[in-house]
Scaffold this active site. Sequence first.
Site, short mmCIF file in Angstrom:
data_model
loop_
_atom_site.label_atom_id
_atom_site.label_comp_id
_atom_site.label_asym_id
_atom_site.label_seq_id
_atom_site.Cartn_x
_atom_site.Cartn_y
_atom_site.Cartn_z
N LYS A 264 0.85 -1.19 0.00
CA LYS A 264 0.00 0.00 0.00
C LYS A 264 0.88 1.23 0.00
O LYS A 264 1.73 1.40 0.88
CB LYS A 264 -0.91 0.00 1.23
CG LYS A 264 -1.66 1.30 1.46
CD LYS A 264 -2.32 1.33 2.84
CE LYS A 264 -2.88 2.71 3.17
NZ LYS A 264 -3.47 2.78 4.53
N ASP A 269 -2.36 10.59 3.40
CA ASP A 269 -3.75 10.21 3.63
C ASP A 269 -4.43 11.25 4.51
O ASP A 269 -4.26 11.26 5.73
CB ASP A 269 -3.83 8.83 4.28
CG ASP A 269 -5.26 8.41 4.55
OD1 ASP A 269 -6.17 8.96 3.90
OD2 ASP A 269 -5.47 7.52 5.39
N LYS A 276 -9.65 13.27 8.38
CA LYS A 276 -9.05 12.96 9.66
C LYS A 276 -8.91 14.23 10.50
O LYS A 276 -8.73 15.33 9.95
CB LYS A 276 -7.65 12.36 9.48
CG LYS A 276 -7.57 11.01 8.81
CD LYS A 276 -6.12 10.59 8.67
CE LYS A 276 -5.98 9.26 7.95
NZ LYS A 276 -6.42 8.13 8.79
N ASP A 287 1.92 6.70 5.37
CA ASP A 287 0.91 5.72 4.99
C ASP A 287 1.31 4.94 3.74
O ASP A 287 0.53 4.15 3.23
CB ASP A 287 -0.44 6.41 4.78
CG ASP A 287 -1.62 5.51 5.09
OD1 ASP A 287 -1.43 4.52 5.82
OD2 ASP A 287 -2.73 5.78 4.60
N ASP A 346 -11.92 7.23 4.30
CA ASP A 346 -10.68 7.03 5.04
C ASP A 346 -10.32 5.55 5.12
O ASP A 346 -9.27 5.20 5.67
CB ASP A 346 -10.79 7.64 6.44
CG ASP A 346 -9.44 7.81 7.11
OD1 ASP A 346 -8.42 7.85 6.39
OD2 ASP A 346 -9.39 7.88 8.36
N GLU A 348 -9.29 3.78 2.67
CA GLU A 348 -8.84 3.82 1.28
C GLU A 348 -7.77 2.80 0.95
O GLU A 348 -7.63 2.38 -0.19
CB GLU A 348 -8.34 5.23 0.93
CG GLU A 348 -6.89 5.53 1.28
CD GLU A 348 -6.58 5.44 2.77
OE1 GLU A 348 -5.42 5.14 3.10
OE2 GLU A 348 -7.47 5.67 3.60
N ARG A 350 -7.42 -0.32 1.63
CA ARG A 350 -7.93 -1.61 1.14
C ARG A 350 -8.42 -1.50 -0.30
O ARG A 350 -8.37 -2.47 -1.06
CB ARG A 350 -9.04 -2.10 2.07
CG ARG A 350 -10.29 -1.25 2.09
CD ARG A 350 -11.15 -1.48 3.32
NE ARG A 350 -10.48 -0.97 4.52
CZ ARG A 350 -10.99 -1.07 5.75
NH1 ARG A 350 -12.16 -1.65 5.93
NH2 ARG A 350 -10.34 -0.59 6.78
#
Length: 495
Positions: A264, A269, A276, A287, A346, A348, A350
Amino acid sequence: MEIQIVSDTLPSVQADWLLVPVPAEGEWSGRLQELDRALGGSLTRLKEAKDLKGKVGELLTLPDTQAIAARKVLLYGVGDPGKATVATIERSLMTAVRAASTKADQTVALDVEAIEFANVAKTDVARLAAMSLIVGPQGQDLYKAEKDRHPLKSAAIAMAQLASKDVQQAVSEGTILGNAINLTRELVNQHPGELFPESFAERAQAEAKSAGLACTVLDQAAIKQEKMGSLLGVAQGSVQPPRVVVLRHQGGAKDAPWLGLCGKGVTFDSGGLSLKPSDSMKTMKGDMAGAATVLGAMTAIARLGVKANVIGVLGLVENMPSGTSYKLGDVLTARNGVTIEIHNTDAEGRLVLADVLSYTVDQGAVKLIDLATLTGSCVVALGTDIAGAFSNDQPWCDAVLSSAKSTGEEVWQMPMCDSFDEQLKSDVADIKNVGTRWGGAITAAKFLQRFVSDKPWVHLDIAGPAFAESTKPHREGGGTGVFVRTLVETARKWG
């Protein structure tokens, strides 16, 4: 930096710093006793005064050592040699090397023979020593004028006798692993204005060329052609276009199976429209640690000449709020045709991995490992130092866990109960991208399972250990480079 191996008595080793291990239990070795005699019995007196206990991570500096060749001696505790593990030895070595790297232009000699460990081979200690000499001096202070930590002017591993070929190879391997870990750490520590999907892909190309990896970069048009609608949905809110990087190491036969490593790579993010809070956003430059770990591991796999076919795929996007962002209620179509209703922008990572995993399967990978800073739920469950492992195949999971244990990296297997699939049911699409707040790390893993076909697969949720929010004596804050070694060892054993 090339690490030298010097064969000499401890009193004769020349360096600014001589780092010498001290046990908490048992008699001192002849090598340590020889150093004590050369120093006029000062080590014995310190031990008798209980100033030298030898606990793991304990340090004691002798700043004036005119009786020996080294300018300063740093004694570092390793605990009970009969109970020492790869993890405790690494902790001791890293603590010692980091303490010697606070000033510039230092020469360091690290002894690895003053103690014999009952359960850890000399070659493993030599590998850890070399890795520590590379990783320990690198800080997270990429943008500071006055550095907190400094590269060593030179580094050596001190041994009583000429090193065997096995030890020499171990030192070479430790150097390669250390550089791969530092690559991963550096990428995680770069700020998001510098590291975004396109610049990450360019760096990956440069590293691949240097290491001898085949590298293909899919731009936005190619990603659309590959029908990666799930990944593209996350990317559409940012002005930075997405990239998918494909790295290949063909160390096995042409007809040998391929191992797939997926990362990933959300370079920042914000949470998207499910924004967030500011405090939660501060570390979101990290991230992309899953993708950075795969890149670091692939460079090491290539340089070590691992006899396996390995493909590494990095999904690189930025998740931002804007007028073009994907929205709650949107339905995305993933590469394998699965439709996904968005209930939280959020969640995201996956969505990115869904298409990356599907693509990697179609590229011929017969076994898969993905790494992602995926859920806060996993950190709640396991803390900040342990990753969660989720799998659809117990033998394959056991193999990955075994590799992690042998390298001293901490993983705990989590359940994959079918009941969690119920949380992903959607009224308007095949699945939705989140479930309830309970067991969120498991729900995320069950989501990813939809995209691995029937291939044996392990998902490593590294949200806790990939980024350290504070510095400790044995570990720098920021990116940690954790699980580079686990991936390399898994590939080596599998090949």
